[in-house]
Enzyme design. Structure first.
Site, short mmCIF file in Angstrom:
data_model
loop_
_atom_site.label_atom_id
_atom_site.label_comp_id
_atom_site.label_asym_id
_atom_site.label_seq_id
_atom_site.Cartn_x
_atom_site.Cartn_y
_atom_site.Cartn_z
N HIS A 37 42.95 32.70 47.30
CA HIS A 37 41.80 33.42 47.35
C HIS A 37 40.43 32.42 46.67
O HIS A 37 39.36 32.37 47.80
CB HIS A 37 41.57 34.74 46.26
CG HIS A 37 40.66 34.93 46.34
ND1 HIS A 37 40.83 36.68 46.87
CD2 HIS A 37 39.15 34.96 45.33
CE1 HIS A 37 39.25 37.39 46.34
NE2 HIS A 37 38.39 36.60 45.69
N GLU A 38 40.87 31.68 45.92
CA GLU A 38 39.29 31.40 45.23
C GLU A 38 38.81 29.58 46.78
O GLU A 38 37.97 30.22 46.94
CB GLU A 38 39.47 30.68 44.14
CG GLU A 38 39.60 31.39 43.34
CD GLU A 38 38.68 32.13 42.59
OE1 GLU A 38 37.28 32.50 43.27
OE2 GLU A 38 38.95 33.88 42.98
N HIS A 73 37.01 31.74 48.68
CA HIS A 73 35.43 31.59 49.27
C HIS A 73 35.19 29.98 48.81
O HIS A 73 34.02 29.61 49.65
CB HIS A 73 35.47 31.55 47.04
CG HIS A 73 35.22 33.21 47.15
ND1 HIS A 73 34.38 34.31 47.47
CD2 HIS A 73 35.64 34.06 45.92
CE1 HIS A 73 34.42 35.76 47.25
NE2 HIS A 73 36.03 35.39 46.13
N GLU A 110 34.20 39.68 48.59
CA GLU A 110 35.74 39.90 47.99
C GLU A 110 36.68 39.67 49.79
O GLU A 110 37.70 39.44 49.28
CB GLU A 110 36.20 40.40 47.14
CG GLU A 110 35.31 40.14 46.04
CD GLU A 110 35.70 38.84 45.48
OE1 GLU A 110 37.47 38.78 45.12
OE2 GLU A 110 34.47 37.86 44.80
#
Length: 284
Positions: free
Chosen positions: A130-131, A134, A200
Site C-alpha cells: 500500500h505504501e 503511494h 487511499e
C-alpha cells in the site's frame, strides 16, 4: 486523469489563499498570498520528506539493522519497478506506517515497531505494498502540499480575522471578506480530505495487487484499526500529517463530527473493497 485532478485541486487551494488576501488586503493582500502559495509549494516539494520523518521520530535503518523488513521492502520495490526507498522505523507501540518523498527516487517508508510486532509477514507485505503504491503514484507529495497549504490558509484566515487588513481597493465588500475568512479553512479541509480519501482507495487497490492477495492488506487493516481505536495516539503524530498514515492515528480520539471530516475513508469500507478485489482475483 488523477494527476490532472490533483493539479486542479492544488490550484484551487492557491486560489482560496489569494481570495483571502484579495478580499481583505486588496491587490497587496492578493500578491502576498500568491507568494505564500508558491513558497509553500516549493518548500513542500524539496523538504516534505525530511520534515515528516523528523516530526514522526522515524530513524533510518540499514539492511543489517532490520534484515527482514529491509528485504521485504526491497522485494516489493523490485516487483513494482521502483527504486529502493529509505527504510525507517518509529519506536512506538501503536501499529501504523506511512510513506513520504517528493518522487520515487527520493522516497522513504516508515513503520512502527508495533506494526512489526502485531502483523504477520503477509499482512506486513500488504501494508508495505500500500505504501509503495503511494510512492509510485506520487500521492505523498500531493498530500503533504495539501496539508501545508490547508494549514497556511487556516492561519491566514485567523490572522486577518483578528488583525484585519488595509485594502487598497475601495470596492472590497467587508461582509464577503468576513465570509471568506470563515469559510476558507473549511473549504481547505474539505479539499484536503477529498485528496486523501481518493488516494487511499487507489493505494489499497494497487497495494492489494502488488502483494498478490488483497486479503493480506484487509487483514492488516482490521488489526491496525483495532489497536488504533483502543490505544493512545502515536506520541509523535500530528494532526497535520495524520493523512499520511495507513490508518488515521487519531481514529480512537475523534467524535462523530471529527470522523465526518477525517482524511481517511471508513476502514470497514476499505476492507470490504479489498475483500471484493480478492474475490475478483480468485484468491483467498
Amino acid at each position: 486523469m488523477n494527476n490532472i485532478k490533483t493539479v486542479m485541486l492544488m490550484v484551487l487551494m492557491a486560489v482560496i489563499m489569494m481570495l483571502i488576501g484579495g478580499l481583505v488586503g486588496g491587490r497587496t493582500g492578493l500578491t502576498v498570498m500568491l507568494f505564500f502559495a508558491l513558497a509553500m509549494n516549493a518548500f513542500s516539494y524539496w523538504c516534505s520528506d525530511s520534515l515528516v520523518l523528523k516530526w514522526s521520530g522515524a530513524q533510518e535503518v540499514t539492511r543489517d539493522q532490520a534484515p527482514q523488513l529491509y528485504g521485504l521492502i526491497e522485494n516489493l520495490a523490485q516487483r513494482d519497478n521502483l527504486p529502493m526507498p529509505k527504510v525507517c522505523i518509529i519506536d512506538a507501540d501503536e501499529p501504523n506506517a506511512f510513506a513520504t518523498g517528493r518522487s520515487p527516487e527520493h522516497a522513504a517508508v516508515a513503520v512502527t515497531t508495533g506494526i512489526m510486532r502485531v502483523l504477520d509477514y503477509n499482512e506486513l507485505a500488504g501494508v508495505l505494498s500500500h505504501e509503495l503504491s503511494h510512492v509510485k503514484n506520487r500521492d505523498i507529495l500531493t498530500s503533504t502540499i495539501a496539508s501545508m497549504m490547508a494549514t497556511v490558509i487556516s492561519y491566514a484566515a485567523q490572522f486577518f480575522m483578528f488583525f484585519g487588513g488595509s485594502s487598497d481597493d475601495d470596492d472590497v465588500n467587508p461582509i464577503a471578506a468576513v465570509a471568506m475568512m470563515l469559510l476558507a479553512p473549511l473549504a481547505a479541509s474539505i479539499i484536503q480530505m477529498a485528496i486523501s480519501r481518493s488516494r487511499e482507495y487507489e493505494a489499497d487497490k494497487d497495494g492489494g495487487a502488488l502483494c498478490g492477495n488483497p486479503n493480506y492488506l484487509a487483514d492488516a487493516l482490521e488489526k491496525i484499526e483495532y489497536y488504533v481505536t483502543h490505544s493512545a495516539p502515536l506520541p509523535e503524530a500530528r494532526p497535520a500529517t495524520a493523512n499520511m498514515y495507513i490508518v488515521n492515528p487519531f481514529e480512537g480520539t475523534g467524535k462523530a463530527l471529527m470522523k465526518l471530516f477525517s482524511t481517511h475513508p471508513d476502514t470497514a469500507d476499505r476492507i470490504a473493497r479489498l475483500r471484493e478485489q480478492a474475490r475478483e482475483m480468485r484468491v483467498r
